[in-house]
Design a protein around this motif. Structure first.
Motif, PDB file in Angstrom:
ATOM      1  N   GLY A 189       0.870  -1.335  -0.003  1.00 40.13           N
ATOM      2  CA  GLY A 189       0.073  -0.028   0.088  1.00 40.13           C
ATOM      3  C   GLY A 189       0.732   1.067  -0.038  1.00 40.13           C
ATOM      4  N   VAL A 190       2.158   1.145  -0.042  1.00 42.15           N
ATOM      5  CA  VAL A 190       2.929   2.352   0.003  1.00 42.15           C
ATOM      6  C   VAL A 190       4.011   2.475  -1.265  1.00 42.15           C
ATOM      7  N   GLU A 191       4.212   3.667  -1.643  1.00 43.35           N
ATOM      8  CA  GLU A 191       5.197   3.781  -2.701  1.00 43.35           C
ATOM      9  C   GLU A 191       6.589   3.234  -2.399  1.00 43.35           C
ATOM     10  N   LYS A 192       7.411   2.652  -3.249  1.00 46.56           N
ATOM     11  CA  LYS A 192       8.594   2.278  -3.243  1.00 46.56           C
ATOM     12  C   LYS A 192       9.486   2.656  -4.364  1.00 46.56           C
ATOM     13  N   MET A 193      10.737   3.200  -4.090  1.00 53.73           N
ATOM     14  CA  MET A 193      11.658   3.567  -5.012  1.00 53.73           C
ATOM     15  C   MET A 193      12.938   2.395  -5.010  1.00 53.73           C
ATOM     16  N   TYR A 194      13.482   2.053  -5.917  1.00 48.69           N
ATOM     17  CA  TYR A 194      14.568   1.324  -6.140  1.00 48.69           C
ATOM     18  C   TYR A 194      15.737   2.219  -6.816  1.00 48.69           C
ATOM     19  N   VAL A 195      17.035   1.854  -6.403  1.00 47.17           N
ATOM     20  CA  VAL A 195      18.168   2.330  -7.383  1.00 47.17           C
ATOM     21  C   VAL A 195      18.981   1.150  -7.268  1.00 47.17           C
ATOM     22  N   VAL A 196      19.463   0.526  -8.638  1.00 45.43           N
ATOM     23  CA  VAL A 196      20.402  -0.418  -8.632  1.00 45.43           C
ATOM     24  C   VAL A 196      21.903   0.261  -8.468  1.00 45.43           C
ATOM     25  N   LEU A 197      22.562  -0.486  -7.488  1.00 46.83           N
ATOM     26  CA  LEU A 197      23.815  -0.020  -7.237  1.00 46.83           C
ATOM     27  C   LEU A 197      24.925  -1.046  -8.177  1.00 46.83           C
ATOM     28  N   GLU A 198      24.848  -2.285  -8.123  1.00 43.83           N
ATOM     29  CA  GLU A 198      25.685  -3.070  -8.753  1.00 43.83           C
ATOM     30  C   GLU A 198      25.006  -4.369  -9.293  1.00 43.83           C
ATOM     31  N   GLY A 199      25.446  -4.766 -10.523  1.00 47.93           N
ATOM     32  CA  GLY A 199      24.564  -5.956 -11.070  1.00 47.93           C
ATOM     33  C   GLY A 199      23.557  -5.553 -12.065  1.00 47.93           C
ATOM     34  N   GLU A 200      22.948  -6.373 -12.113  1.00 53.67           N
ATOM     35  CA  GLU A 200      21.606  -6.162 -13.161  1.00 53.67           C
ATOM     36  C   GLU A 200      20.412  -6.746 -12.335  1.00 53.67           C
ATOM     37  N   VAL A 201      19.177  -6.151 -12.473  1.00 56.27           N
ATOM     38  CA  VAL A 201      17.925  -6.569 -11.696  1.00 56.27           C
ATOM     39  C   VAL A 201      16.880  -6.422 -12.731  1.00 56.27           C
ATOM     40  N   VAL A 202      16.022  -7.159 -12.769  1.00 57.84           N
ATOM     41  CA  VAL A 202      14.979  -7.346 -13.640  1.00 57.84           C
ATOM     42  C   VAL A 202      13.733  -6.973 -12.731  1.00 57.84           C
ATOM     43  N   ILE A 203      12.862  -6.060 -12.995  1.00 59.16           N
ATOM     44  CA  ILE A 203      11.820  -5.547 -12.254  1.00 59.16           C
ATOM     45  C   ILE A 203      10.319  -5.912 -13.080  1.00 59.16           C
ATOM     46  N   SER A 204       9.618  -6.461 -12.632  1.00 60.03           N
ATOM     47  CA  SER A 204       8.217  -6.526 -13.332  1.00 60.03           C
ATOM     48  C   SER A 204       7.151  -6.137 -12.625  1.00 60.03           C
ATOM     49  N   ASN A 205       6.131  -5.551 -13.113  1.00 55.72           N
ATOM     50  CA  ASN A 205       4.850  -5.281 -12.487  1.00 55.72           C
ATOM     51  C   ASN A 205       3.622  -6.359 -12.992  1.00 55.72           C
ATOM     52  N   GLY A 206       3.940  -7.422 -13.538  1.00 52.81           N
ATOM     53  CA  GLY A 206       3.110  -8.450 -13.881  1.00 52.81           C
ATOM     54  C   GLY A 206       2.836  -8.085 -15.416  1.00 52.81           C
ATOM     55  N   GLU A 207       2.978  -6.985 -15.752  1.00 54.33           N
ATOM     56  CA  GLU A 207       2.348  -6.864 -17.241  1.00 54.33           C
ATOM     57  C   GLU A 207       3.595  -6.598 -18.315  1.00 54.33           C
ATOM     58  N   GLN A 245      26.057 -13.092 -11.526  1.00 53.21           N
ATOM     59  CA  GLN A 245      26.782 -12.241 -10.666  1.00 53.21           C
ATOM     60  C   GLN A 245      25.693 -11.720  -9.615  1.00 53.21           C
ATOM     61  N   PRO A 246      26.329 -11.386  -8.457  1.00 49.31           N
ATOM     62  CA  PRO A 246      25.319 -10.812  -7.246  1.00 49.31           C
ATOM     63  C   PRO A 246      25.089  -9.349  -7.966  1.00 49.31           C
ATOM     64  N   ALA A 247      23.715  -9.001  -7.277  1.00 49.83           N
ATOM     65  CA  ALA A 247      23.419  -7.560  -7.394  1.00 49.83           C
ATOM     66  C   ALA A 247      22.964  -6.868  -6.233  1.00 49.83           C
ATOM     67  N   ALA A 248      22.932  -5.538  -6.090  1.00 53.38           N
ATOM     68  CA  ALA A 248      22.817  -4.852  -5.090  1.00 53.38           C
ATOM     69  C   ALA A 248      21.653  -3.600  -5.498  1.00 53.38           C
ATOM     70  N   ILE A 249      20.611  -3.560  -4.605  1.00 51.81           N
ATOM     71  CA  ILE A 249      19.922  -2.321  -4.822  1.00 51.81           C
ATOM     72  C   ILE A 249      19.224  -1.577  -3.646  1.00 51.81           C
ATOM     73  N   LEU A 250      19.118  -0.472  -3.869  1.00 51.41           N
ATOM     74  CA  LEU A 250      18.873   0.464  -2.593  1.00 51.41           C
ATOM     75  C   LEU A 250      17.239   0.768  -2.626  1.00 51.41           C
ATOM     76  N   LEU A 251      16.757   0.542  -1.468  1.00 57.79           N
ATOM     77  CA  LEU A 251      15.290   0.618  -1.473  1.00 57.79           C
ATOM     78  C   LEU A 251      14.908   2.055  -0.460  1.00 57.79           C
ATOM     79  N   VAL A 252      13.974   2.612  -0.828  1.00 55.25           N
ATOM     80  CA  VAL A 252      13.558   3.704  -0.147  1.00 55.25           C
ATOM     81  C   VAL A 252      12.020   3.466  -0.003  1.00 55.25           C
ATOM     82  N   MET A 253      11.269   3.674   1.348  1.00 56.65           N
ATOM     83  CA  MET A 253       9.947   3.647   1.478  1.00 56.65           C
ATOM     84  C   MET A 253       9.692   4.367   2.560  1.00 56.65           C
ATOM     85  N   PRO A 254       8.471   4.676   2.594  1.00 48.05           N
ATOM     86  CA  PRO A 254       7.835   5.527   3.800  1.00 48.05           C
ATOM     87  C   PRO A 254       8.123   4.881   5.011  1.00 48.05           C
ATOM     88  N   ALA A 255       8.243   5.758   6.225  1.00 47.23           N
ATOM     89  CA  ALA A 255       8.660   5.115   7.394  1.00 47.23           C
ATOM     90  C   ALA A 255       7.444   4.636   8.148  1.00 47.23           C
TER      91      ALA A 255
END
Length: 110
Positions: free
Chosen positions: A55-73, A100-110
């Motif tokens: 129910g909350v907004e999320k923001m991601y920043v990839v720091l290393e590697g490669e990440v596939v993100i999907s919303n189902g569509e 290879q490993p990946a790293a992702i930064l997540l920002v979410m409401p407190a």
């Protein structure tokens, strides 16, 4: 000022996360925050999350590697310094499809 050294950042678990190591960098059990918390997810090859919404907004920043993100569509492959916003109620799944490993930064409401 509230400093959290990475080596002492609290680890946390989340449902639907596989082959991932998550650390809280700021906020929640890592210390005070008025508006957001920061997390770092290290995703091993073949790891990721299930397709799920919150129910909350999320923001991601990839720091290393490669990440596939999907919303189902649709899906997008994010590389270092690419970012994405997931709206409240929007589904998302993360996947590391590389060897290879990946790293992702997540920002979410407190």
């Amino acid at each position: 000022m509230h400093v959290v050294r990475f080596e002492s950042a609290p680890a946390y678990d989340a449902p639907g996360h596989d082959r991932m190591r998550m650390s809280r960098l700021q906020g929640r059990e890592a210390g005070p925050s008025d508006t957001v918390w920061l997390g770092l997810s290290r995703i091993d090859p073949g790891g990721g999350t299930t397709l799920d919404a919150s129910g909350v907004e999320k923001m991601y920043v990839v720091l290393e590697g490669e990440v596939v993100i999907s919303n189902g569509e649709e899906e997008a492959t994010l590389r270092p310094w690419d970012s994405v916003r997931i709206a409240p109620g929007e589904k998302r799944a993360l996947a590391n499809r590389t060897g290879q490993p990946a790293a992702i930064l997540l920002v979410m409401p407190a």
